[in-house]
Write an enzyme that holds these catalytic residues in place. Structure first.
Site, mmCIF file in Angstrom:
data_model
loop_
_atom_site.group_PDB
_atom_site.id
_atom_site.type_symbol
_atom_site.label_atom_id
_atom_site.label_comp_id
_atom_site.label_asym_id
_atom_site.label_seq_id
_atom_site.Cartn_x
_atom_site.Cartn_y
_atom_site.Cartn_z
ATOM 1 N N ASN A 1 0.797 -1.224 0.000
ATOM 2 C CA ASN A 1 0.000 0.000 0.000
ATOM 3 C C ASN A 1 0.835 1.282 0.000
ATOM 4 O O ASN A 1 0.298 2.356 -0.235
ATOM 5 C CB ASN A 1 -0.942 0.011 1.214
ATOM 6 C CG ASN A 1 -0.203 -0.186 2.520
ATOM 7 O OD1 ASN A 1 0.544 -1.147 2.684
ATOM 8 N ND2 ASN A 1 -0.416 0.704 3.471
ATOM 9 N N GLN B 1 -5.138 -3.576 -2.047
ATOM 10 C CA GLN B 1 -4.668 -2.679 -3.094
ATOM 11 C C GLN B 1 -4.599 -3.358 -4.463
ATOM 12 O O GLN B 1 -4.262 -2.700 -5.453
ATOM 13 C CB GLN B 1 -3.296 -2.115 -2.720
ATOM 14 C CG GLN B 1 -3.290 -1.241 -1.480
ATOM 15 C CD GLN B 1 -4.089 0.039 -1.631
ATOM 16 O OE1 GLN B 1 -4.432 0.451 -2.744
ATOM 17 N NE2 GLN B 1 -4.402 0.671 -0.520
ATOM 18 N N CYS C 1 -3.266 4.763 7.330
ATOM 19 C CA CYS C 1 -3.508 4.206 8.662
ATOM 20 C C CYS C 1 -2.399 4.557 9.653
ATOM 21 O O CYS C 1 -2.560 4.371 10.854
ATOM 22 C CB CYS C 1 -3.651 2.686 8.577
ATOM 23 S SG CYS C 1 -5.078 2.175 7.615
#
Length: 376
Positions: free
Chosen positions: A150, A180, A324
């Site tokens: 990611n 992804q 995140c």
């Protein structure tokens, strides 16, 4: 004018997803467990979405479980598999570049007494199937690898690793975080040899708060919490019909154009890379064979946070890494070969097939302007 270049963090819901969401909020709003007409209509929405997602993954609808997102899917897959199959086999093998939801779940299991072996890329930032196969043995319960990283777009050798590992150890459970890669690169679960696979709705023009877990028939998972019999008891709780329907609608919209959109995005990536070459001290960290949807680059000596906010003020939205991580450094770029100084300067641009070349022109123009006005 605003230019959104952060599609790996989230995507704008497509019209079909919004329409499905509104329909299930205003018309098909029943509880799918209810036996009356409104409940039956809601259940049909859930099962239609399940069928579309299963078709995109190449599995049966019965192998799809809805969750609150890929984080929950990853946790449920790993923890549920270990609770089922890890009574005698205490070893878990995982790549070092996983999403935080996998890394932190593995850390929890390691703290609970399991042996977690983390496989790192070689000195050139590349993974080889042999790196993983050297660690998998008869005591290994679970092997987990993401499909597309990611932060850099790097494509891990999931298919070759899972196939070879399964040949040697047929009882091994394989898990793939495919967030992804889903609807972006062509794959199906059977070709990957994945027993468990996680996907997310808001990464493919659905809405936030919904994900799914593929669980191969015959693979058993312990639920991580208990309640009613929804989702075969594996993920209890009243299903979020609007979010599920929106997820399914997005999959139906984009599921048939994966290769065409891949080519479009690959052309946009090539265009951007050519433009980035005009910026002094700009180094691309995504490999040539990485997913074209994600481009990681650094522009020393400017820190990524400074560049990010400079661009934001000019209506350009990019990322400094995984969304995140909330701005914290993950360490993944260094594992893939970046120096510490380069990692502190990395930006992530993530595209969609609808991204206009104008957005890439403006990005490069403003990066060049940043060199003239920013202090470091």
């Amino acid at each position: 004018m605003e230019y959104y270049l952060d599609h790996a963090a989230t995507t704008k819901p497509c019209p079909a997803a919004i329409e499905a969401l509104q329909r299930c909020l205003t018309t098909h709003y029943g509880n799918p467990s209810s036996l009356h007409r409104l409940g039956v209509e809601a259940q049909r929405e859930v099962e239609q979405a399940r069928s579309w997602i299963a078709a995109a993954l190449g599995c049966t609808p019965q192998e799809i479980t809805f969750t609150s997102g890929a984080t929950e899917s990853n946790h449920l897959a790993i923890t549920g598999a270990v609770q089922t199959y890890g009574k005698r086999k205490k070893k878990l093998v995982v790549s070092a570049v996983e999403h935080a939801s996998v890394r932190n779940t593995m850390q929890h299991l390691q703290n609970s007494g399991y042996q977690v072996v983390t496989v790192t890329p070689d000195k050139n930032g590349c993974y080889h199937a042999a790196d993983f196969l050297a660690e998998v043995d008869e005591n290994t319960c679970l092997l987990s690898m993401m499909l597309v990283n990611n932060e850099t777009g790097y494509c891990l050798p999931v298919q070759s690793v899972f196939r070879a590992a399964k040949r040697r150890f047929p009882e091994l459970i394989t898990h793939c975080d495919a967030v992804q890669g889903f609807l972006k690169i062509p794959f199906q679960v059977h070709t990957l040899q994945a027993d468990l696979l996680s996907v997310s709705g808001h990464k493919i023009h659905g809405v936030k708060g919904i994900g799914a877990l593929y669980q191969k028939n015959g693979v058993h998972l312990h639920p991580t919490f208990y309640g009613g019999s929804q989702e075969r008891g594996l993920r209890p709780g009243t299903e979020s019909v609007p979010l599920i329907a929106a997820f399914g609608a997005a999959v139906q919209t984009y599921g048939g154009t994966i290769r065409e959109r891949y080519q479009l995005v690959a052309e946009k990536k090539a265009y951007l890379l050519e433009q980035l070459q005009t910026i002094p001290n700009c180094k691309v960290h995504s490999t040539a064979d990485a997913s074209p949807y994600i481009i990681s680059f650094s522009m020393q000596p400017y820190r990524s946070e400074i560049l990010l906010h400079f661009l934001e003020k000019r209506g350009i939205f990019v990322s400094s890494g995984s969304a995140c991580s909330k701005g914290k450094k993950s360490g993944v770029p260094v594992l893939f070969g970046a120096t510490e100084l380069e990692a502190d300067s990395i930006l992530r641009v993530s595209l969609s097939a609808e991204t206009p070349n104008k957005a890439l022109d403006v990005l490069v123009s403003e990066l060049q302007a940043a060199r003239e006005v920013l202090l470091y």
